[in-house]
Design a protein around this motif. Structure first.
Motif, PDB file in Angstrom:
ATOM      1  N   UNK A  31       0.844  -1.198   0.000  1.00  0.00           N
ATOM      2  CA  UNK A  31       0.000   0.000   0.000  1.00  0.00           C
ATOM      3  C   UNK A  31       0.879   1.247   0.000  1.00  0.00           C
ATOM      4  N   UNK A  32       0.827   1.999  -1.110  1.00  0.00           N
ATOM      5  CA  UNK A  32       1.515   3.277  -1.228  1.00  0.00           C
ATOM      6  C   UNK A  32       0.487   4.290  -1.731  1.00  0.00           C
ATOM      7  N   UNK A  33      -0.097   5.045  -0.852  1.00  0.00           N
ATOM      8  CA  UNK A  33      -1.181   5.947  -1.258  1.00  0.00           C
ATOM      9  C   UNK A  33      -0.669   7.167  -2.026  1.00  0.00           C
ATOM     10  N   UNK A  39      -4.486  12.642   2.102  1.00  0.00           N
ATOM     11  CA  UNK A  39      -5.357  13.684   2.657  1.00  0.00           C
ATOM     12  C   UNK A  39      -6.686  13.094   3.108  1.00  0.00           C
ATOM     13  N   UNK A  40      -7.243  12.178   2.300  1.00  0.00           N
ATOM     14  CA  UNK A  40      -8.507  11.553   2.680  1.00  0.00           C
ATOM     15  C   UNK A  40      -8.345  10.681   3.930  1.00  0.00           C
ATOM     16  N   UNK A 755       2.960  14.147   3.546  1.00  0.00           N
ATOM     17  CA  UNK A 755       1.872  14.461   4.482  1.00  0.00           C
ATOM     18  C   UNK A 755       1.234  15.800   4.144  1.00  0.00           C
ATOM     19  N   UNK A 756       0.143  16.144   4.787  1.00  0.00           N
ATOM     20  CA  UNK A 756      -0.545  17.399   4.472  1.00  0.00           C
ATOM     21  C   UNK A 756       0.367  18.613   4.665  1.00  0.00           C
ATOM     22  N   UNK A 762      -3.883  22.549   4.153  1.00  0.00           N
ATOM     23  CA  UNK A 762      -4.304  21.785   2.987  1.00  0.00           C
ATOM     24  C   UNK A 762      -5.483  20.873   3.298  1.00  0.00           C
ATOM     25  N   UNK A 763      -5.532  20.365   4.518  1.00  0.00           N
ATOM     26  CA  UNK A 763      -6.620  19.453   4.875  1.00  0.00           C
ATOM     27  C   UNK A 763      -7.979  20.135   4.795  1.00  0.00           C
TER      28      UNK A 763
END
Length: 766
Positions: A31-33, A39-40, A755-756, A762-763
């Protein structure tokens, strides 16, 4: 490193065996988002945290017993963030809600003159009238009296009532790190004893007679710590050789209203520091004589508490734990001649866990109830003071965790234990009673689970709360006489909680380095985990030998569950070297804190990966605070072939820098070369992987310099790392800011994702 390779063959075998047993497993895709998915995940994690906090479920009941009866009230959260207040009458087997907070909103607002949101007030204290028609409670600084029929409330000054402290032990204990309270007035009220100019003076309270019992004392080496014999004929005191405790320092960089940093210091003993010593003397008031007892000086802890035999002022006993924690004695002293005799004399080649030594002295029967690990498991002994003869009261491959009380009349001991119930997690706490003769062992809490018990003031009833980490609590009230359940108070329905999407943790067990011993841990997974993906593993580590740390009771709202939502499998386990198992299990830590149970932890995670293809042990992170900070950094120094990223908060990176009492307990005394050899600072050049250090500049538990010296060593070894210093913060994981940094760090280094961008919020914009 060498130690790890000793278990490599066993590791490979276990992994192969696991894969062979589960040949149907399909290989999962790592898993590499994407950044958008990251963000989700953050948003989903925050949403789940918020949802979980709104779900009403009861994990405990804190009873408020009413004076002169066995009635009590308690509160619990209910729907819509309201609180229900419930009265229980065990004699009748009844309970009823007397009011919900929302019903009193208008009344509380009117009586206090302050606006109150719907049910949004807190009751700090409350008592009921004898007829249970009125409740008097305190909210904020205001006391109100409420008619339970009409629910009308008004201010009141009639607030006098007695309350029962559930947390107060039935029998008060004296801990060895606490000083004794020196006697001034003799038991017969004839004399007053005090120290003047370093010498002992006894003055008559009936006249002007004044006796100077010593003349060689001075302010540099005074006499002191005086205790009278019950018959007032003797005074026990000590010639004291004081040693000043050295100080440690820290800077407060950002004090408001200043332009300079503020230097702070506090006394702090470190391993190897010299202690004040006490030489024991007995003084005869009638003939003014002094006898130095034939016991050696006490150079560890302070002057001890004395235990006199009932109706006998000739003998007293005291406890002595030697520095280095390898010998514990109960010593008898004859006041007529100063001769001593060891009633209990325990010695060990490793350590005696001083803080868990339990002793209870029965002055009337001349017996001592003593808890020790001398037979390899922590058990209760009954010792005859007159003969020194010991009798084993509890026995078996399980652990006495603590003594609740000793009933000399009934000759019973009430205690907590774990590991004695077949088919259960050996850490589950149960409550027992047993006779002095070792017969009639009775489990007050036979149901499977981790138990917590509180008794009514007269001990006629007890409230038993039990659960497992993934099984909701059940709370019942039982009758102490026959152990029968009087009624169920609470049993949480998890429907609402599971509707949030939260996954309950899994209990996972694998073998330790010896191939025999079970290592117990927990596993937290993302709520939206894709079974076809494999996820990095993050270990929450704390390997301090003073206890065990894996959660055993039900709780869903915790940091491990929250971190898992970002795309990780988060785990925690208790490796060898931690407490609450056998003495051999515990002894692994002796002179060996750098071990931290890593050999067991690695095997445990490899066994987890062998069972579940979703577990990716090529990407292992670890985080911890305090001793856990030492452990998490040590993971990258001593086991870089396994651990890849670590966040270390306020770590005691060198056991010579940390507090004396904790480190000498496990690393021993005197301070030997093993202290330096196991130091993270000494081994800084071995760093591999990604490391973040967090420290509060105002830490007065573990000196901040421990982290700064580690950082200095890393820099001198040209090692790259992140450092977060939180101004004004004490001993902490970094607080909310540090926890954000920790999550972002693991997202970046284990998920290879960005990360955000928090400075642009950004979130909030996605």
């Amino acid at each position: 490193m060498a130690r790890y390779h000793q278990y490599l063959l066993l590791t490979v075998f276990l992994a192969a065996a696991g894969k062979s047993a589960d040949a149907q497993q399909t290989k999962a895709t790592p898993y590499y988002p994407t950044h958008a998915e990251v963000l989700q995940n953050y948003k989903a994690a925050d949403a789940l945290d918020s949802a979980l906090k709104k779900v009403p479920y009861v994990t405990n009941v804190r009873p408020n017993w009413q004076t002169g009866s066995n009635q009590f009230w308690y509160s619990k959260r209910i729907a819509n963030n309201q609180t229900a207040y419930i009265v229980v009458e065990p004699e009748k087997g009844t309970k009823k809600i007397i009011f919900e907070s929302g019903q009193l909103t208008a009344e509380v607002s009117k009586a206090t003159g302050k606006p109150v949101k719907d049910g949004g007030f807190r009751i700090e204290d409350m008592f009921l009238s004898a007829d249970k028609k009125q409740a008097t409670f305190k909210t904020g600084n205001t006391w109100l009296k409420c008619d339970l029929g009409t629910l009308q409330c008004s201010k009141t000054t009639d607030t006098v009532h007695q309350s029962y402290d559930n947390d107060k032990p039935l029998q008060v204990r004296h801990y060895r790190w606490e000083g004794i309270t020196a006697d001034s007035v003799s038991p017969d009220k004839q004399w007053s004893a005090f120290v003047k100019g370093g010498n002992i003076i006894v003055k008559s309270l009936k006249g002007s007679t004044e006796i100077k019992l010593t003349t060689d004392g001075n302010l540099d080496k005074p006499y002191g710590e005086l205790t009278w014999s019950p018959d007032s004929k003797h005074l026990v005191g000590y010639r004291i050789d004081p040693k000043k405790t050295k100080e440690v320092y820290y800077l407060l960089s950002s004090v408001p209203g200043t332009t300079r940093a503020v230097l702070k210091s506090h006394e702090y003993d470190q391993p190897g520091d010299e202690f004040t010593s006490y030489q024991q003397y007995i003084f005869n008031i009638a003939d003014k004589s002094a006898i130095k007892t034939d016991a050696e000086k006490i150079d560890f802890f302070g002057a001890p508490q004395l235990h006199w035999r009932d109706g006998n002022s000739r003998y007293f006993t005291y406890e002595k734990a030697d520095r280095g924690h390898q010998r514990f004695r109960v010593i008898e002293v004859d006041v007529t001649n100063g001769k001593t005799r060891n009633i209990i004399d325990e010695k060990t080649n490793t350590f005696i866990y001083e803080q868990r030594i339990y002793t209870y002295y029965s002055a009337k029967t001349h017996e001592i109830v003593w808890v020790t690990e001398k037979d390899g498991w922590r058990h209760i002994y009954l010792v005859d003071e007159l003969t020194g003869k010991e009798k084993l009261v509890t026995k078996g491959d399980w652990v006495v965790r603590d003594v609740d009380s000793v009933d000399v009349k009934k000759r019973q001991i009430w205690f907590k234990g774990s590991g004695n119930n077949e088919g259960e997690d050996p850490y589950f706490m149960h409550y027992y009673r047993i006779g002095f003769d070792g017969k009639n062992l009775t489990d007050l809490t036979p149901e499977k689970g981790n138990h917590s018990v509180t008794f009514s003031p007269d001990r006629k009833y007890y409230i038993d709360t039990y659960s497992e980490v993934n099984i909701a609590p059940k709370i019942v009230i039982k009758n102490t006489a026959d152990l029968k359940t009087v009624m169920e108070l609470e049993h949480t329905d998890l429907t609402g909680l599971l509707a949030t999407g939260a996954k309950l943790p899994e209990v996972f067990v694998a073998k330790a380095r010896d191939g025999k011993t079970d290592i117990w841990g927990v596993v937290y997974r993302p709520a939206n985990m894709d079974p076809n993906k494999s996820y990095p593993v993050i270990e929450n580590i704390y390997a301090g030998p003073q206890d065990s740390f894996v959660p055993k009771s039900f709780s869903v709202v915790n940091e491990m569950q929250s971190i898992a939502q970002l795309g990780f499998i988060v785990v925690q386990m208790d490796g060898m070297g931690t407490a609450n198992r056998s003495k051999a299990f515990h002894d692994v830590c002796w002179h060996n804190l750098a071990d931290a149970g890593f050999a067991d932890r690695i095997l445990w995670m490899q066994a987890l990966a062998a069972k579940y293809p979703q577990v990716d042990i090529s990407r292992i992170g670890v985080y911890g605070t305090s001793a856990g900070g030492q452990n998490s950094a040590g993971a990258l120094l001593f086991h870089p072939e396994f651990y890849k990223a670590a966040v270390s908060a306020c770590g005691c990176h060198d056991n010579r820098i940390d507090k004396q009492w904790w480190n000498e307990q496990w690393m021993g005394y005197p301070v030997g070369p093993h202290y330096e050899q196991q130091s993270n600072i000494t081994n800084a050049g071995k760093l591999q992987g990604d490391l973040m250090l967090i420290v509060g500049e105002a830490d007065n538990n573990v000196p901040p310099e421990s982290t700064f010296r580690f950082a200095d060593a890393l820099i001198k070894n040209n090692k790259m790392f992140d450092l977060l210093v939180v101004p004004g913060m004490g001993h902490s994981d970094g607080g909310p800011y540090g926890r954000k940094k920790k999550r972002d760090f693991f997202v970046k280094h284990l998920l290879n994702a960005e990360p955000p961008a928090r400075n642009t919020d950004e979130l909030a914009h996605n």
